[in-house]
Write a protein that holds these residues in place. Structure first.
Motif, mmCIF file in Angstrom:
data_model
loop_
_atom_site.group_PDB
_atom_site.id
_atom_site.type_symbol
_atom_site.label_atom_id
_atom_site.label_comp_id
_atom_site.label_asym_id
_atom_site.label_seq_id
_atom_site.Cartn_x
_atom_site.Cartn_y
_atom_site.Cartn_z
ATOM 1 N N SER A 215 0.828 -1.209 0.000
ATOM 2 C CA SER A 215 0.000 0.000 0.000
ATOM 3 C C SER A 215 0.859 1.254 0.000
ATOM 4 C CB SER A 215 -0.923 -0.008 1.219
ATOM 5 O OG SER A 215 -0.168 -0.014 2.421
ATOM 6 N N SER A 219 0.921 3.801 -3.076
ATOM 7 C CA SER A 219 0.508 5.185 -2.837
ATOM 8 C C SER A 219 1.557 6.166 -3.355
ATOM 9 C CB SER A 219 0.272 5.417 -1.340
ATOM 10 O OG SER A 219 -0.781 4.596 -0.870
ATOM 11 N N VAL A 220 2.841 5.821 -3.214
ATOM 12 C CA VAL A 220 3.895 6.692 -3.749
ATOM 13 C C VAL A 220 3.780 6.796 -5.267
ATOM 14 C CG1 VAL A 220 6.387 6.897 -4.087
ATOM 15 C CG2 VAL A 220 5.482 6.320 -1.834
ATOM 16 N N ALA A 222 1.093 6.302 -6.988
ATOM 17 C CA ALA A 222 -0.131 7.046 -7.260
ATOM 18 C C ALA A 222 0.092 8.545 -7.086
ATOM 19 C CB ALA A 222 -1.246 6.566 -6.328
ATOM 20 N N PHE A 223 0.837 8.919 -6.047
ATOM 21 C CA PHE A 223 1.132 10.337 -5.822
ATOM 22 C C PHE A 223 1.924 10.917 -6.986
ATOM 23 C CE2 PHE A 223 4.227 13.500 -4.406
ATOM 24 C CZ PHE A 223 3.381 14.506 -3.960
ATOM 25 N N MET A 224 2.931 10.186 -7.452
ATOM 26 C CA MET A 224 3.753 10.677 -8.557
ATOM 27 C C MET A 224 2.915 10.839 -9.826
ATOM 28 S SD MET A 224 7.089 8.283 -7.785
ATOM 29 C CE MET A 224 7.893 8.687 -9.332
ATOM 30 N N GLY A 226 -0.374 11.080 -9.990
ATOM 31 C CA GLY A 226 -1.393 12.104 -9.769
ATOM 32 C C GLY A 226 -0.833 13.502 -9.874
ATOM 33 N N ALA A 227 0.382 13.709 -9.322
ATOM 34 C CA ALA A 227 0.989 15.036 -9.378
ATOM 35 C C ALA A 227 1.287 15.451 -10.814
ATOM 36 C CB ALA A 227 2.270 15.049 -8.538
ATOM 37 N N ALA A 230 -2.393 15.713 -12.715
ATOM 38 C CA ALA A 230 -3.389 16.656 -12.205
ATOM 39 C C ALA A 230 -3.186 18.050 -12.761
ATOM 40 C CB ALA A 230 -3.344 16.688 -10.676
#
Length: 249
Positions: A215, A219-220, A222-224, A226-227, A230
């Motif tokens: 997880s 999540s890391v 996903a963050f990359m 997403g950033a 977005a």
């Protein structure tokens, strides 16, 4: 709220299928229970994050706490509440695919059958259907945000929501009526969960570390992603860049 959202919807579905049989009813109940905990948590955080000035002024003038909530916090929080609610509906569309794998009906059950039959053409068709459904929810989200800017359309949103709920119930009711709800089956199934097993602590410890690692790294990533995605997809940017980014999302 922790109990509701801490148990995956697939587990709720397996439990409820034992009571109500196959079909859409266990999926509705499972998604409602799991997502109810998620929505309650986020709703509370959204309300807590609002500027308290208006609510405090109303409270000092003698308004009750419910009046402060309805007239001081609710109008400010409504756009965020609506946006997150539509997003959760989008997640529920995807979750319904998983529900189909345990016999809870819907397009997901068709997808399960096609996968078992190794029919790639049917699988790709059903996946395209899911993509279209997610695109539909994206359109509903945008229209809802636009509607909030006008008094007349804002008042129509609850009515439209009630009509959608009524239509869904009418569509699903024949299957629910014939499902034969048996609450005692839930009790018998839940009884098998006790007492918890104490001879698998080593396996549990390994699984906990693996779960946290998966997880965390997921999540890391996903963050990359997403950033990066977005920024070009953000509202206010128009053109091919924004449209292609939203399509990829």
């Amino acid at each position: 709220m922790v109990i509701l959202r801490g148990i995956p919807e697939i587990v709720w579905a397996l439990l409820l299928v034992r009571a109500v049989g196959l079909g859409s009813l266990p999926a509705v109940l499972a998604i409602g229970l799991a997502y109810g905990g998620m929505l309650a948590k986020v709703y509370a955080e959204i309300l807590e994050s609002q500027t308290p000035g208006l609510a405090s002024a109303l409270y000092l003038q003698g308004a009750s706490r419910w009046q402060c909530l309805l007239y001081g916090l609710w109008p400010q929080a409504l756009p965020e509440l609506l946006s997150y609610s539509v997003y959760r509906w989008e997640c529920a569309i995807r979750a319904s695919a998983v529900m189909g794998f345990v016999g809870a009906g819907g397009v997901g059950q068709l997808l399960d059958t096609s996968l078992k039959m190794l029919n790639g053409g049917e699988v790709s068709t059903l996946l395209l259907v899911f993509l279209l459904l997610v695109s539909l929810s994206e359109g509903v989200s945008q229209l809802s945000r636009l509607a909030l800017g006008r008094v007349a359309t804002t008042r129509m949103l609850p009515l439209m929501g009630l009509l959608a709920v009524a239509a869904s119930v009418l569509w699903l009711w024949p299957g629910w009526r014939d499902s034969g709800f048996d609450s005692s089956a839930i009790v018998r199934f839940a009884r098998d969960f006790f007492p918890p097993a104490s001879d698998m602590l080593a396996d549990i410890a390994h699984g906990v570390v693996e779960t946290l690692a998966m997880s965390g790294l997921g999540s890391v990533l996903a963050f990359m992603a997403g950033a990066v995605l977005a920024m070009p997809a953000a509202a206010g940017l128009v053109g091919l860049q924004s449209g292609s980014s939203r399509l990829l999302l």
